[in-house]
Write a protein that holds these residues in place. Structure first.
Motif, PDB file in Angstrom:
ATOM      1  N   ASN A 233       3.810   6.734   1.300  1.00  0.00           N
ATOM      2  CA  ASN A 233       4.901   5.916   1.820  1.00  0.00           C
ATOM      3  C   ASN A 233       4.690   4.436   1.491  1.00  0.00           C
ATOM      4  O   ASN A 233       5.652   3.709   1.189  1.00  0.00           O
ATOM      5  N   GLN A 234       3.424   3.965   1.545  1.00  0.00           N
ATOM      6  CA  GLN A 234       3.134   2.587   1.163  1.00  0.00           C
ATOM      7  C   GLN A 234       3.513   2.330  -0.290  1.00  0.00           C
ATOM      8  O   GLN A 234       4.105   1.290  -0.619  1.00  0.00           O
ATOM      9  N   ILE A 235       3.170   3.277  -1.148  1.00  0.00           N
ATOM     10  CA  ILE A 235       3.473   3.122  -2.575  1.00  0.00           C
ATOM     11  C   ILE A 235       4.975   3.029  -2.788  1.00  0.00           C
ATOM     12  O   ILE A 235       5.470   2.147  -3.511  1.00  0.00           O
ATOM     13  N   MET A 236       5.725   3.907  -2.150  1.00  0.00           N
ATOM     14  CA  MET A 236       7.172   3.897  -2.329  1.00  0.00           C
ATOM     15  C   MET A 236       7.787   2.610  -1.763  1.00  0.00           C
ATOM     16  O   MET A 236       8.727   2.053  -2.340  1.00  0.00           O
ATOM     17  N   ARG A 237       7.251   2.118  -0.653  1.00  0.00           N
ATOM     18  CA  ARG A 237       7.764   0.873  -0.082  1.00  0.00           C
ATOM     19  C   ARG A 237       7.505  -0.301  -1.022  1.00  0.00           C
ATOM     20  O   ARG A 237       8.386  -1.141  -1.254  1.00  0.00           O
ATOM     21  N   LEU A 238       6.286  -0.360  -1.583  1.00  0.00           N
ATOM     22  CA  LEU A 238       5.948  -1.445  -2.494  1.00  0.00           C
ATOM     23  C   LEU A 238       6.771  -1.380  -3.775  1.00  0.00           C
ATOM     24  O   LEU A 238       7.170  -2.411  -4.330  1.00  0.00           O
ATOM     25  N   LEU A 239       7.052  -0.174  -4.253  1.00  0.00           N
ATOM     26  CA  LEU A 239       7.892  -0.045  -5.440  1.00  0.00           C
ATOM     27  C   LEU A 239       9.348  -0.377  -5.122  1.00  0.00           C
ATOM     28  O   LEU A 239      10.118  -0.721  -6.025  1.00  0.00           O
ATOM     29  N   SER A 247      -3.068  -1.977 -10.512  1.00  0.00           N
ATOM     30  CA  SER A 247      -3.940  -2.971  -9.877  1.00  0.00           C
ATOM     31  C   SER A 247      -3.218  -3.799  -8.830  1.00  0.00           C
ATOM     32  O   SER A 247      -3.845  -4.321  -7.904  1.00  0.00           O
ATOM     33  N   GLU A 248      -1.913  -3.911  -8.940  1.00  0.00           N
ATOM     34  CA  GLU A 248      -1.143  -4.736  -8.014  1.00  0.00           C
ATOM     35  C   GLU A 248      -0.904  -4.056  -6.664  1.00  0.00           C
ATOM     36  O   GLU A 248      -0.492  -4.701  -5.710  1.00  0.00           O
ATOM     37  N   PHE A 249      -1.191  -2.758  -6.580  1.00  0.00           N
ATOM     38  CA  PHE A 249      -1.062  -2.065  -5.299  1.00  0.00           C
ATOM     39  C   PHE A 249      -2.259  -2.352  -4.380  1.00  0.00           C
ATOM     40  O   PHE A 249      -2.132  -2.310  -3.159  1.00  0.00           O
ATOM     41  N   ILE A 250      -3.416  -2.595  -4.960  1.00  0.00           N
ATOM     42  CA  ILE A 250      -4.662  -2.585  -4.196  1.00  0.00           C
ATOM     43  C   ILE A 250      -4.716  -3.658  -3.113  1.00  0.00           C
ATOM     44  O   ILE A 250      -5.042  -3.347  -1.958  1.00  0.00           O
TER      45      ILE A 250
END
Length: 296
Positions: A233-239, A247-250
């Motif tokens: 869910n964090q990944i989808m929110r950030l996208l 590297s920009e997710f970390i």
């Protein structure tokens, strides 16, 4: 950062964790192995035979400690959960010393020639018998049944000790940390399916290759499934905000992360992204020669 217990750690000693099980800690601590790899010797203390699970690294002192824990018993099987280099390299020299067969997971055959794709794996592993899901090894008063749990690696097995209700979980479930899923061999979709498989079981305790025994296994597994869904869910929110390179997710997802663990975090995010890509939720693209991910 995970807090390590105070030294000294009991490497080389046979610790009785339950009546049929001795645990021997290898001297290979690291940010990825915690205090080291735990080898298990399964069998009656005064019985005629036993099995070894995850002999660990090819370290002479550790192999001597395993043989001391086996004692006068006949070692009937050297069983490996998977072939990472902190788990299976000790199998061949232990087999040479004892004559015991190597039994358990399949050899790993990577379907990629990406650079360094096999660096974490024991390429010398050569089992005498590969156990399929549900197959068992038996001795006097003990039965170890294979439970296929791909995800951390494609060849990962757990072993269920039917007499006590214990499950030896290798790296699939650990109490000290979540398991790292590293593409191309590691697969997040398979890993989640394997967690659901364990959640449906009724094992009483987990003995993992790293860290303390897990005495509330279903509770932990349920939490791990929730944790992975939260990461997704964090990944989808950030996208949803913008396209990003891995590297920009970390910085947004792993606050205060030990710098030594950044590569592992990037691999875990990549595994999630590949799984989301397979499910049609994200796509990958290239911007200025850099791979980026965006919502589909």
């Amino acid at each position: 950062m995970v807090a390590f217990p105070e030294r000294p750690w009991p490497t080389g000693l046979a610790d009785a964790v339950e009546p049929l099980v001795l645990r021997v800690l290898a001297p290979n601590p690291s940010p990825y192995t915690y205090t080291g790899t735990q080898t298990y010797v399964v069998g009656q203390a005064d019985g005629p035979d036993c099995a070894v699970i995850d002999p660990g690294p090819n370290d002479p002192a550790h192999l001597d400690a395993i043989q001391s824990a086996v004692g006068e018993r006949d070692l009937t099987a050297i069983m490996c959960t998977h072939t990472h280099r902190d788990h299976s390299p000790g199998a061949a020299p232990l087999a040479e010393c004892t004559g015991a067969p190597i039994v358990g997971c399949a050899p790993l055959v990577l379907s990629t020639d990406l650079p360094r794709s096999d660096e974490a794996f024991d390429t010398t592993y050569a089992p005498d018998r590969v156990l399929e899901d549900g197959e068992a090894m038996q001795g006097t008063g003990w039965t170890l049944r294979a439970v296929a749990t791909p995800g951390h690696t494609s060849n990962h097995l757990c072993f269920a000790l039917e007499e006590s209700g214990a499950l030896f979980t290798g790296d699939h479930v650990m109490g000290w940390s979540t398991s790292v899923v590293v593409p191309p061999d590691g697969d997040m979709g398979d890993y989640m399916t394997s967690l659901e498989k364990l959640l449906a079981r009724e094992d009483k305790v987990y003995h993992s290759a790293h860290g303390a025994a897990i005495t509330r296994p279903q509770q932990l597994v349920r939490g791990m499934i929730g944790h992975r869904r939260q990461r997704e869910n964090q990944i989808m929110r950030l996208l949803g905000e913008q396209a990003r390179a891995v590297s920009e997710f970390i910085p947004a997802m792993y606050k205060g992360l030990d710098e030594r663990l950044i590569p592992a975090a990037e691999m875990s995010v990549t595994a999630h992204l590949i799984d989301l890509e397979k499910r049609g939720a994200v796509v990958r693209d290239s911007e200025a020669g850099v791979e980026v991910w965006r919502q589909a």
